[in-house]
Design an enzyme around this catalytic site. Sequence first.
Site, PDB file in Angstrom:
ATOM      1  N   ARG A  18      -1.831  11.652 -33.519  1.00  0.00           N
ATOM      2  CA  ARG A  18      -0.665  12.447 -33.902  1.00  0.00           C
ATOM      3  C   ARG A  18       0.320  11.674 -34.776  1.00  0.00           C
ATOM      4  O   ARG A  18       1.341  12.206 -35.190  1.00  0.00           O
ATOM      5  CB  ARG A  18       0.060  12.964 -32.651  1.00  0.00           C
ATOM      6  CG  ARG A  18      -0.720  14.013 -31.876  1.00  0.00           C
ATOM      7  CD  ARG A  18      -0.917  15.291 -32.656  1.00  0.00           C
ATOM      8  NE  ARG A  18       0.334  15.975 -32.911  1.00  0.00           N
ATOM      9  CZ  ARG A  18       0.835  16.923 -32.140  1.00  0.00           C
ATOM     10  NH1 ARG A  18       0.179  17.314 -31.060  1.00  0.00           N
ATOM     11  NH2 ARG A  18       1.980  17.492 -32.444  1.00  0.00           N
ATOM     12  N   HIS A  43      -9.413  -3.895 -27.322  1.00  0.00           N
ATOM     13  CA  HIS A  43     -10.432  -4.320 -28.289  1.00  0.00           C
ATOM     14  C   HIS A  43      -9.960  -3.916 -29.686  1.00  0.00           C
ATOM     15  O   HIS A  43     -10.350  -2.880 -30.211  1.00  0.00           O
ATOM     16  CB  HIS A  43     -11.776  -3.670 -27.957  1.00  0.00           C
ATOM     17  CG  HIS A  43     -12.927  -4.218 -28.745  1.00  0.00           C
ATOM     18  ND1 HIS A  43     -14.186  -4.375 -28.208  1.00  0.00           N
ATOM     19  CD2 HIS A  43     -13.021  -4.641 -30.023  1.00  0.00           C
ATOM     20  CE1 HIS A  43     -15.002  -4.866 -29.143  1.00  0.00           C
ATOM     21  NE2 HIS A  43     -14.302  -5.023 -30.247  1.00  0.00           N
ATOM     22  N   ARG A  45      -9.832  -3.660 -33.572  1.00  0.00           N
ATOM     23  CA  ARG A  45     -10.793  -3.794 -34.666  1.00  0.00           C
ATOM     24  C   ARG A  45     -10.037  -3.951 -35.982  1.00  0.00           C
ATOM     25  O   ARG A  45      -8.858  -3.597 -36.072  1.00  0.00           O
ATOM     26  CB  ARG A  45     -11.735  -2.595 -34.673  1.00  0.00           C
ATOM     27  CG  ARG A  45     -12.722  -2.624 -33.486  1.00  0.00           C
ATOM     28  CD  ARG A  45     -13.753  -1.521 -33.549  1.00  0.00           C
ATOM     29  NE  ARG A  45     -14.857  -1.780 -32.639  1.00  0.00           N
ATOM     30  CZ  ARG A  45     -14.872  -1.461 -31.342  1.00  0.00           C
ATOM     31  NH1 ARG A  45     -13.830  -0.871 -30.799  1.00  0.00           N
ATOM     32  NH2 ARG A  45     -15.918  -1.738 -30.583  1.00  0.00           N
ATOM     33  N   GLU A  70     -10.776  -8.317 -26.387  1.00  0.00           N
ATOM     34  CA  GLU A  70     -12.163  -8.343 -26.841  1.00  0.00           C
ATOM     35  C   GLU A  70     -12.221  -8.240 -28.365  1.00  0.00           C
ATOM     36  O   GLU A  70     -11.361  -7.606 -28.978  1.00  0.00           O
ATOM     37  CB  GLU A  70     -12.941  -7.154 -26.279  1.00  0.00           C
ATOM     38  CG  GLU A  70     -13.013  -7.077 -24.779  1.00  0.00           C
ATOM     39  CD  GLU A  70     -13.798  -5.870 -24.302  1.00  0.00           C
ATOM     40  OE1 GLU A  70     -14.209  -5.865 -23.133  1.00  0.00           O
ATOM     41  OE2 GLU A  70     -14.003  -4.925 -25.093  1.00  0.00           O
ATOM     42  N   THR A 100     -18.592   1.526 -31.521  1.00  0.00           N
ATOM     43  CA  THR A 100     -18.378   0.868 -30.240  1.00  0.00           C
ATOM     44  C   THR A 100     -19.358  -0.292 -30.153  1.00  0.00           C
ATOM     45  O   THR A 100     -20.289  -0.396 -30.957  1.00  0.00           O
ATOM     46  CB  THR A 100     -18.581   1.849 -29.075  1.00  0.00           C
ATOM     47  OG1 THR A 100     -18.213   1.204 -27.844  1.00  0.00           O
ATOM     48  CG2 THR A 100     -20.019   2.321 -28.981  1.00  0.00           C
ATOM     49  N   HIS A 190     -19.324  -1.419 -20.319  1.00  0.00           N
ATOM     50  CA  HIS A 190     -19.909  -0.450 -21.253  1.00  0.00           C
ATOM     51  C   HIS A 190     -20.689   0.613 -20.481  1.00  0.00           C
ATOM     52  O   HIS A 190     -21.744   0.356 -19.925  1.00  0.00           O
ATOM     53  CB  HIS A 190     -20.815  -1.098 -22.295  1.00  0.00           C
ATOM     54  CG  HIS A 190     -20.876  -0.286 -23.563  1.00  0.00           C
ATOM     55  ND1 HIS A 190     -20.050  -0.523 -24.643  1.00  0.00           N
ATOM     56  CD2 HIS A 190     -21.618   0.781 -23.907  1.00  0.00           C
ATOM     57  CE1 HIS A 190     -20.296   0.349 -25.606  1.00  0.00           C
ATOM     58  NE2 HIS A 190     -21.242   1.159 -25.168  1.00  0.00           N
ATOM     59  N   HIS A 214     -13.645   4.117 -21.627  1.00  0.00           N
ATOM     60  CA  HIS A 214     -13.990   5.483 -22.013  1.00  0.00           C
ATOM     61  C   HIS A 214     -14.245   6.379 -20.802  1.00  0.00           C
ATOM     62  O   HIS A 214     -13.665   7.472 -20.689  1.00  0.00           O
ATOM     63  CB  HIS A 214     -15.221   5.479 -22.930  1.00  0.00           C
ATOM     64  CG  HIS A 214     -15.598   6.830 -23.424  1.00  0.00           C
ATOM     65  ND1 HIS A 214     -14.949   7.436 -24.467  1.00  0.00           N
ATOM     66  CD2 HIS A 214     -16.554   7.703 -23.009  1.00  0.00           C
ATOM     67  CE1 HIS A 214     -15.486   8.622 -24.691  1.00  0.00           C
ATOM     68  NE2 HIS A 214     -16.462   8.802 -23.811  1.00  0.00           N
TER      69      HIS A 214
END
Length: 238
Positions: A18, A43, A45, A70, A100, A190, A214
């Site tokens: 948003r 994590h 990126r 991570e 991922t 994971h 997740h």
Amino acid sequence: MTKLSVNVNKIATLRNSRGADFPNVVKVSTDIEAFGAEGITIHPRPDERHIRYKDAYDLKKIVTTEFNIEGNPIKKFMDLVLDVNPTQVTLVPDGVDAVTSNAGWDTITNKSFLQEIISEFKSKGIRTSIFVDPDLKMIEGAAETGADRVELYTEDFATQYSLGNKEAIKPYTNGAVLATKLGLGINAGHDLSLDNIKFFAENIPNLKEVSIGHALITESLYLGLENVINMYKHRLKL
């Protein structure tokens, strides 16, 4: 007892969708700790499509449990971790465009590189963990890098377990036994979920920490964040 570290990347994804600051990653992370989680994981990126580098600095100010960052140790990531000085850094061989994490390190081919990186982090007192597949040679290689822990990449276990194949746990159990003999602590992450976490934890000796994002956030849409965190903690009490 195995510690539960909650990955808040999905909270950042929702925020970014948003273009504002709601939900606020810092506020949610504070609540997650208050609800009983023993760690916060991020994590970041390079494209900052979910967690932003600024989030790492903001979270460092408020995280009172364990703070785990991570990522792939490119220069930008290394500079961030060395500056923020979290409890733990987990090294993941992500490609720049990875959706991922999808594979562990080849700790043999990358031995010298990992040794150098890990030495720098450990000189700052940062605990180091290497993301690996449940491959005995890769775990042996991880021990030779000087890492403190390995994080077992659990996607294959989760997939097979959902199909009813409980034998898929065996490589992870064997890997954990070897890692322990080599002096490594064991983390995992994971696709771990409320459905499989208890069975996984029961079969992994010396399991120090699980990092879950997740699944935990998705489950919380139905059951509520505080409730889900406590459900995980209950399943991890062995």
